[in-house]
Structures are given as structure tokens and as C-alpha cells.
Design a protein around this motif. Structure first.
Motif, PDB file in Angstrom:
ATOM      1  N   ALA A  67      22.846  14.996   0.470  1.00 18.98           N
ATOM      2  CA  ALA A  67      22.667  13.872   1.392  1.00 18.98           C
ATOM      3  C   ALA A  67      21.541  12.931   0.961  1.00 18.98           C
ATOM      4  O   ALA A  67      21.281  11.931   1.625  1.00 18.98           O
TER       5      ALA A  67
ATOM      6  N   ASP B 294      20.826  17.916   6.905  1.00 24.59           N
ATOM      7  CA  ASP B 294      21.470  16.667   6.486  1.00 24.59           C
ATOM      8  C   ASP B 294      22.630  16.945   5.537  1.00 24.59           C
ATOM      9  O   ASP B 294      23.696  16.314   5.630  1.00 24.59           O
TER      10      ASP B 294
ATOM     11  N   ARG C 213      24.467  19.694   5.329  1.00 24.44           N
ATOM     12  CA  ARG C 213      25.588  20.283   6.079  1.00 24.44           C
ATOM     13  C   ARG C 213      26.316  19.218   6.893  1.00 24.44           C
ATOM     14  O   ARG C 213      27.545  19.185   6.940  1.00 24.44           O
ATOM     15  N   ARG C 214      25.552  18.339   7.517  1.00 31.39           N
ATOM     16  CA  ARG C 214      26.148  17.275   8.327  1.00 31.39           C
ATOM     17  C   ARG C 214      27.054  16.385   7.467  1.00 31.39           C
ATOM     18  O   ARG C 214      28.162  16.026   7.873  1.00 31.39           O
ATOM     19  N   LEU C 215      26.614  16.060   6.255  1.00 28.36           N
ATOM     20  CA  LEU C 215      27.414  15.206   5.375  1.00 28.36           C
ATOM     21  C   LEU C 215      28.704  15.914   4.951  1.00 28.36           C
ATOM     22  O   LEU C 215      29.771  15.289   4.908  1.00 28.36           O
TER      23      LEU C 215
ATOM     24  N   LEU D 246      30.349  18.147   6.673  1.00 31.38           N
ATOM     25  CA  LEU D 246      31.234  18.119   7.845  1.00 31.38           C
ATOM     26  C   LEU D 246      31.832  16.733   8.053  1.00 31.38           C
ATOM     27  O   LEU D 246      33.019  16.604   8.379  1.00 31.38           O
ATOM     28  N   GLU D 247      31.044  15.691   7.859  1.00 26.73           N
ATOM     29  CA  GLU D 247      31.557  14.321   7.989  1.00 26.73           C
ATOM     30  C   GLU D 247      32.667  14.059   6.977  1.00 26.73           C
ATOM     31  O   GLU D 247      33.711  13.496   7.304  1.00 26.73           O
ATOM     32  N   ARG D 248      32.449  14.480   5.738  1.00 23.21           N
ATOM     33  CA  ARG D 248      33.438  14.232   4.682  1.00 23.21           C
ATOM     34  C   ARG D 248      34.717  15.048   4.883  1.00 23.21           C
ATOM     35  O   ARG D 248      35.766  14.683   4.376  1.00 23.21           O
TER      36      ARG D 248
ATOM     37  N   ASP E 109      35.935  15.754   7.920  1.00 19.78           N
ATOM     38  CA  ASP E 109      36.509  15.434   9.229  1.00 19.78           C
ATOM     39  C   ASP E 109      38.002  15.123   9.080  1.00 19.78           C
ATOM     40  O   ASP E 109      38.389  14.268   8.289  1.00 19.78           O
TER      41      ASP E 109
ATOM     42  N   ARG F 245      40.214  23.546   3.754  1.00 20.25           N
ATOM     43  CA  ARG F 245      38.756  23.556   3.646  1.00 20.25           C
ATOM     44  C   ARG F 245      38.254  24.654   2.713  1.00 20.25           C
ATOM     45  O   ARG F 245      37.155  25.170   2.882  1.00 20.25           O
TER      46      ARG F 245
ATOM     47  N   GLU G  20      32.382  23.936  12.301  1.00 21.00           N
ATOM     48  CA  GLU G  20      31.068  23.674  12.873  1.00 21.00           C
ATOM     49  C   GLU G  20      30.077  24.708  12.345  1.00 21.00           C
ATOM     50  O   GLU G  20      30.483  25.730  11.784  1.00 21.00           O
TER      51      GLU G  20
END
Length: 193
Positions: free
Chosen positions: A88, A95, A97-99, A101-103, A105, A110, A140
Motif C-alpha cells: 500500500a 493498509d 490488508r485493506r488494499l 481486500l479492495e482489489r 472486491d 481468491r 474479511e
């Protein structure tokens, strides 16, 4: 007592490696590395692990172990891969991990794997082994153990819990790092003494 440098500044890795390697290295003192961090400009986990082990050996003159590891997500073309720690751009695990998950979505497939390259460098000798831990990226974050991408990673050889929901002993029994370092010690064991 023989000394062996663990070539990392990552406190989580030091704890995990001491736990994983401790009973396999009777009579060997594992010492931390306080030298400069080398530029990891390799294109593979193996190249970066060797860069770190070489730097530690050059700095200390003591045989050195290092690893380079991360998560590779099939739907992201293998990313974050060798860029896992800085995916990120912030070097912050949350950050990163969040990126991921965003990618992912809306992505159904997976599949992912943790990869670890474990390297050993001593005078006139170098060796690297790879360890892979297949699984999937969960929808998540779950769990409070481990570090890095552990809250997202659900191992294929588990019971549906994330790596962060596993106890340390459970994770150590099956992780990519354990697989890589076990293979490395099997390959170079005689050179450690």
C-alpha cells in the motif's frame, strides 16, 4: 557455542524463527542483526533472501540466516508478492490488508499462497529453500494472532480459521516459514556446526 545471525529487523519474525528453529539448533546461539538494512532489489523471494543473508554475513562475519516472504494472490497476478510489506506504500500491515481486500472486491476466485524463501550464507557457501502455504484470501479480517496478512489468509490445510486465528504452535506446524526453514536446515545442517 556456535553463533548464527538471524538477518532481520522484524521483531515478529525473530520471535517466530526462534520458536520454529529453537529445538532444531541445539548448541547454536541465534543472535539478532543490528546492521544496516540492504536494498532488496531482487525480483524473487529467493534473490531478496540472499541479499539479506549476504549483507548480514558481510557485516558480522557470522554465518547468517534470512528470509523473504509474502503473499501471492492469483487473481492479482501474483501480487503483492515480493512487495507484500510495502504493497500500500505505507509499510503498514493494516493498509496492506485493506488494499488487498479492495482489489479483490467482487472477485470469487481468491486463491493465494504464502511463500517464504529461507537463505543461509557462510564463508564460501550459499543455499536457499522455498516453502509454500496454499490457501485463500478471506472476505474479511479474522483473528488477532500472527502479523502481516495472517488475518486475511485461510490455509487450505486448516479447518477454515485464518492464520491469525491459529495458535502459534498450530501455525508453526504448517506455515510457509516452517516449511522453508525445515528444508533449509535439512540441506545445510552439517555446515551450521
Amino acid at each position: 557455542m556456535t553463533r548464527l545471525v538471524l538477518a532481520t529487523h522484524n521483531a515478529h519474525k525473530v520471535v517466530e524463527l526462534r520458536r520454529i528453529l529453537g529445538n532444531r539448533l541445539e548448541g547454536i546461539e541465534l543472535v539478532g542483526y543490528d546492521g544496516p538494512e540492504p536494498v532488496e532489489d531482487g525480483t524473487t523471494f529467493a534473490e531478496n533472501a540472499l541479499i539479506k543473508a549476504r549483507a548480514a554475513f558481510a557485516h558480522t562475519g557470522v554465518p547468517s540466516l534470512a528470509d523473504d516472504s509474502g503473499i501471492s494472490v492469483a487473481a492479482l497476478g501474483g501480487a503483492p508478492g515480493i512487495h507484500s510489506a510495502r504493497f500500500a506504500g505505507t509499510r503498514d500491515d493494516a493498509d496492506n490488508r485493506r488494499l488487498v481486500l479492495e482489489r479483490l472486491d467482487g472477485v470469487a476466485e481468491r486463491d493465494a499462497e504464502f511463500v517464504c524463501a529461507a537463505a543461509f550464507v557462510a564463508e564460501g557457501f550459499e543455499h536457499v529453500e522455498l516453502g509454500r502455504w496454499p490457501g485463500v484470501v478471506g472476505a474479511e479480517e479474522r483473528g488477532s494472532g500472527g502479523f502481516g496478512y495472517d488475518p486475511l489468509f485461510v490455509p487450505a490445510d486448516g479447518d477454515g480459521r485464518s492464520a491469525a486465528e491459529l495458535g502459534a504452535d498450530e501455525k508453526d506446524a504448517i506455515s510457509h516459514r516452517t516449511r522453508a526453514f525445515t528444508a533449509l536446515l535439512d540441506a545445510v545442517g552439517d555446515r551450521l556446526r
